[in-house]
Design a protein around this motif. Structure first.
Motif, mmCIF file in Angstrom:
data_model
loop_
_atom_site.group_PDB
_atom_site.id
_atom_site.type_symbol
_atom_site.label_atom_id
_atom_site.label_comp_id
_atom_site.label_asym_id
_atom_site.label_seq_id
_atom_site.Cartn_x
_atom_site.Cartn_y
_atom_site.Cartn_z
ATOM 1 N N ASN A 27 0.807 -1.217 0.000
ATOM 2 C CA ASN A 27 0.000 0.000 0.000
ATOM 3 C C ASN A 27 0.842 1.271 0.000
ATOM 4 O O ASN A 27 0.306 2.368 0.084
ATOM 5 N N THR A 28 2.161 1.116 -0.092
ATOM 6 C CA THR A 28 3.057 2.266 -0.093
ATOM 7 C C THR A 28 3.638 2.459 -1.487
ATOM 8 O O THR A 28 4.220 1.529 -2.052
ATOM 9 N N PRO A 29 3.524 3.641 -2.083
ATOM 10 C CA PRO A 29 4.060 3.869 -3.436
ATOM 11 C C PRO A 29 5.578 3.679 -3.494
ATOM 12 O O PRO A 29 6.284 3.924 -2.518
ATOM 13 N N HIS A 30 6.025 3.241 -4.666
ATOM 14 C CA HIS A 30 7.468 3.081 -4.846
ATOM 15 C C HIS A 30 7.973 3.735 -6.127
ATOM 16 O O HIS A 30 9.050 4.307 -6.160
ATOM 17 N N ILE A 31 7.181 3.664 -7.214
ATOM 18 C CA ILE A 31 7.615 4.213 -8.495
ATOM 19 C C ILE A 31 7.395 5.724 -8.511
ATOM 20 O O ILE A 31 6.305 6.211 -8.203
ATOM 21 N N PHE A 32 8.435 6.473 -8.892
ATOM 22 C CA PHE A 32 8.353 7.932 -8.944
ATOM 23 C C PHE A 32 7.818 8.394 -10.300
ATOM 24 O O PHE A 32 7.795 7.659 -11.287
ATOM 25 N N TRP A 33 7.419 9.648 -10.327
ATOM 26 C CA TRP A 33 6.809 10.236 -11.517
ATOM 27 C C TRP A 33 7.732 10.233 -12.726
ATOM 28 O O TRP A 33 7.275 10.210 -13.868
ATOM 29 N N ASP A 34 9.058 10.243 -12.496
ATOM 30 C CA ASP A 34 9.992 10.328 -13.625
ATOM 31 C C ASP A 34 10.688 9.003 -13.895
ATOM 32 O O ASP A 34 11.727 8.966 -14.555
ATOM 33 N N ASP A 35 10.112 7.889 -13.413
ATOM 34 C CA ASP A 35 10.717 6.581 -13.679
ATOM 35 C C ASP A 35 10.443 6.182 -15.127
ATOM 36 O O ASP A 35 9.314 6.332 -15.626
ATOM 37 N N ALA A 36 11.452 5.667 -15.791
ATOM 38 C CA ALA A 36 11.321 5.312 -17.209
ATOM 39 C C ALA A 36 10.289 4.211 -17.447
ATOM 40 O O ALA A 36 9.765 4.086 -18.558
ATOM 41 N N ALA A 37 9.992 3.399 -16.434
ATOM 42 C CA ALA A 37 8.942 2.391 -16.587
ATOM 43 C C ALA A 37 7.608 3.065 -16.868
ATOM 44 O O ALA A 37 6.776 2.546 -17.623
ATOM 45 N N VAL A 38 7.400 4.243 -16.271
ATOM 46 C CA VAL A 38 6.135 4.970 -16.408
ATOM 47 C C VAL A 38 6.159 5.886 -17.624
ATOM 48 O O VAL A 38 5.204 5.924 -18.413
ATOM 49 N N THR A 39 7.243 6.626 -17.799
ATOM 50 C CA THR A 39 7.274 7.648 -18.841
ATOM 51 C C THR A 39 7.636 7.109 -20.224
ATOM 52 O O THR A 39 7.302 7.727 -21.234
ATOM 53 N N ARG A 40 8.333 5.961 -20.282
ATOM 54 C CA ARG A 40 8.798 5.447 -21.574
ATOM 55 C C ARG A 40 8.494 3.966 -21.798
ATOM 56 O O ARG A 40 8.675 3.467 -22.902
ATOM 57 N N GLY A 41 8.097 3.252 -20.764
ATOM 58 C CA GLY A 41 7.995 1.800 -20.896
ATOM 59 C C GLY A 41 9.368 1.213 -21.163
ATOM 60 O O GLY A 41 9.508 0.200 -21.850
ATOM 61 N N ASP A 42 10.398 1.862 -20.591
ATOM 62 C CA ASP A 42 11.788 1.504 -20.885
ATOM 63 C C ASP A 42 12.315 0.597 -19.777
ATOM 64 O O ASP A 42 12.773 1.053 -18.732
ATOM 65 N N GLY A 43 12.223 -0.692 -20.008
ATOM 66 C CA GLY A 43 12.679 -1.646 -19.021
ATOM 67 C C GLY A 43 12.386 -3.064 -19.470
ATOM 68 O O GLY A 43 11.967 -3.298 -20.608
ATOM 69 N N ILE A 44 12.612 -4.021 -18.579
ATOM 70 C CA ILE A 44 12.456 -5.430 -18.916
ATOM 71 C C ILE A 44 11.674 -6.138 -17.819
ATOM 72 O O ILE A 44 11.551 -5.636 -16.701
ATOM 73 N N PHE A 45 11.148 -7.324 -18.151
ATOM 74 C CA PHE A 45 10.456 -8.104 -17.124
ATOM 75 C C PHE A 45 10.502 -9.586 -17.469
ATOM 76 O O PHE A 45 10.794 -9.977 -18.596
ATOM 77 N N GLU A 46 10.240 -10.398 -16.481
ATOM 78 C CA GLU A 46 10.058 -11.831 -16.636
ATOM 79 C C GLU A 46 8.869 -12.239 -15.781
ATOM 80 O O GLU A 46 8.662 -11.693 -14.687
ATOM 81 N N THR A 47 8.098 -13.199 -16.262
ATOM 82 C CA THR A 47 6.988 -13.743 -15.487
ATOM 83 C C THR A 47 7.252 -15.220 -15.254
ATOM 84 O O THR A 47 7.456 -15.978 -16.204
ATOM 85 N N ILE A 48 7.257 -15.614 -13.992
ATOM 86 C CA ILE A 48 7.674 -16.961 -13.602
ATOM 87 C C ILE A 48 6.527 -17.662 -12.884
ATOM 88 O O ILE A 48 5.878 -17.087 -12.009
ATOM 89 N N LEU A 49 6.293 -18.909 -13.226
ATOM 90 C CA LEU A 49 5.304 -19.716 -12.542
ATOM 91 C C LEU A 49 5.887 -20.219 -11.218
ATOM 92 O O LEU A 49 6.978 -20.787 -11.183
ATOM 93 N N ILE A 50 5.163 -19.991 -10.136
ATOM 94 C CA ILE A 50 5.496 -20.625 -8.863
ATOM 95 C C ILE A 50 4.667 -21.893 -8.803
ATOM 96 O O ILE A 50 3.440 -21.848 -8.707
#
Length: 310
Positions: A27-50
């Motif tokens: 419930n606590t924010p972590h991503i800032f207004w100028d993070d590239a994930a938000v402003t550019r979609g500039d990043g990577i991810f993986e989705t893993i099955l547990i």
């Protein structure tokens, strides 16, 4: 009163250069207004099955995560660092639900962005959440899919790689807006999913969030060869490695739309959904094969095997 809200995810923050890992209040924010994930979609991810309380196919996900980071010039993910954070998060997830680890199937997402414009320091975190009802339903009931062009093409050079150097094969990026738009369009037309094809040749590429696998007569499994516009699939790789040991003939090669209609069966495979049989394609019903349960079990066994070998 029973809460209608979904259970809060387990979130861990990760210092990408090998620093600390720590639990984050959901419930606590972590991503800032100028993070590239938000402003550019500039990043990577993986989705893993547990799977039964353990990360499935972990080595292949780490390998692709590292490849994605290298392609986008992000810090190299430390396998030990991300594995430790994942296992700590799983332990929290299991404990907070009050069940035995072997009873837990869930979804783990790793994310790393280029970070804040004002600091230039990458941002990294992981989450663990329950599997959605939609995912479980599509495993059980299959999907109806529609074929479509991406709306753009990536030309292949002589070596099979993209002709433009910044569109290399293998990076799983955060820029999924086009795929999500394609899925919304498909659902508005009465379909569950999308299979991308090259409009000029009708060569099959991939699903919006999955790898296409076809089953052909004679114990053959085929999937489109990775290249421009086709991301190498971790679930497909685990499936082929396991299936070959069971006597199946597996090959990555160019696959065309006509083959989907002639195949014994067509499957969309991905990490958390595991499998979904394509029961209808472009409005035409695909017959249910006699070996549907065998294929499902083959995929389950491949992922279970990856857990045992970790």
């Amino acid at each position: 009163m029973v809460s209608l809200l979904p259970p809060a995810p387990v979130i861990y923050l990760i210092e990408p250069f090998g620093g600390s890992i720590r639990r984050q209040n959901a419930n606590t924010p972590h991503i800032f207004w100028d993070d590239a994930a938000v402003t550019r979609g500039d990043g990577i991810f993986e989705t893993i099955l547990i799977r039964r309380g353990e990360p499935a196919n972990l080595d292949k996900h780490i390998e692709r995560f590292r490849r994605s980071a290298a392609t986008l010039d992000l810090p190299e993910p430390c396998a030990e660092h991300w594995s430790k954070a994942t296992r700590e998060a799983i332990a929290d997830f299991v404990r907070e639900r009050g069940v035995a680890p072997e009873e837990v199937d869930a979804k783990c997402s790793w994310t790393m962005s280029r970070g804040r414009e004002t600091t230039g320091v990458p941002t990294a975190w992981l989450t663990i959440r329950p599997l959605s009802e939609e995912v479980l339903s599509q495993r059980k009931n299959g999907v109806s899919a529609v074929t479509t062009s991406r709306g753009y093409s990536i030309n292949r050079g002589k070596d099979g790689e993209a002709e433009v150097p910044w569109m290399r094969v293998g990076a799983k990026t955060l820029n999924y807006a086009a795929s999500m738009a394609a899925l919304r369009w498909a659902r508005s037309e009465g379909y569950d999913d999308v299979i991308y094809i090259d409009p000029e040749t009708e060569r099959v590429l991939e699903g919006a969030t999955s790898t296409v696998v076809i089953v052909k007569k004679g114990g053959r499994l085929r999937t489109p060869k990775p290249g421009p516009g086709i991301l190498p699939g971790t679930t497909q790789a685990a499936l082929f490695a396991h299936a070959e040991k069971q006597g199946w003939k597996c090959k990555q090669k160019d696959v065309y739309l006509s083959e989907l209609h002639k195949a014994e069966s067509v499957w969309l495979v991905s990490s958390t959904r595991m499998y979904a049989r394509v029961r209808k394609l472009d409005g035409k019903k695909l017959a249910r094969p006699d070996n549907a349960e065998e294929i499902q079990q083959l995929i389950v066994d491949a992922l279970d095997s990856s857990v045992r070998e970790a």
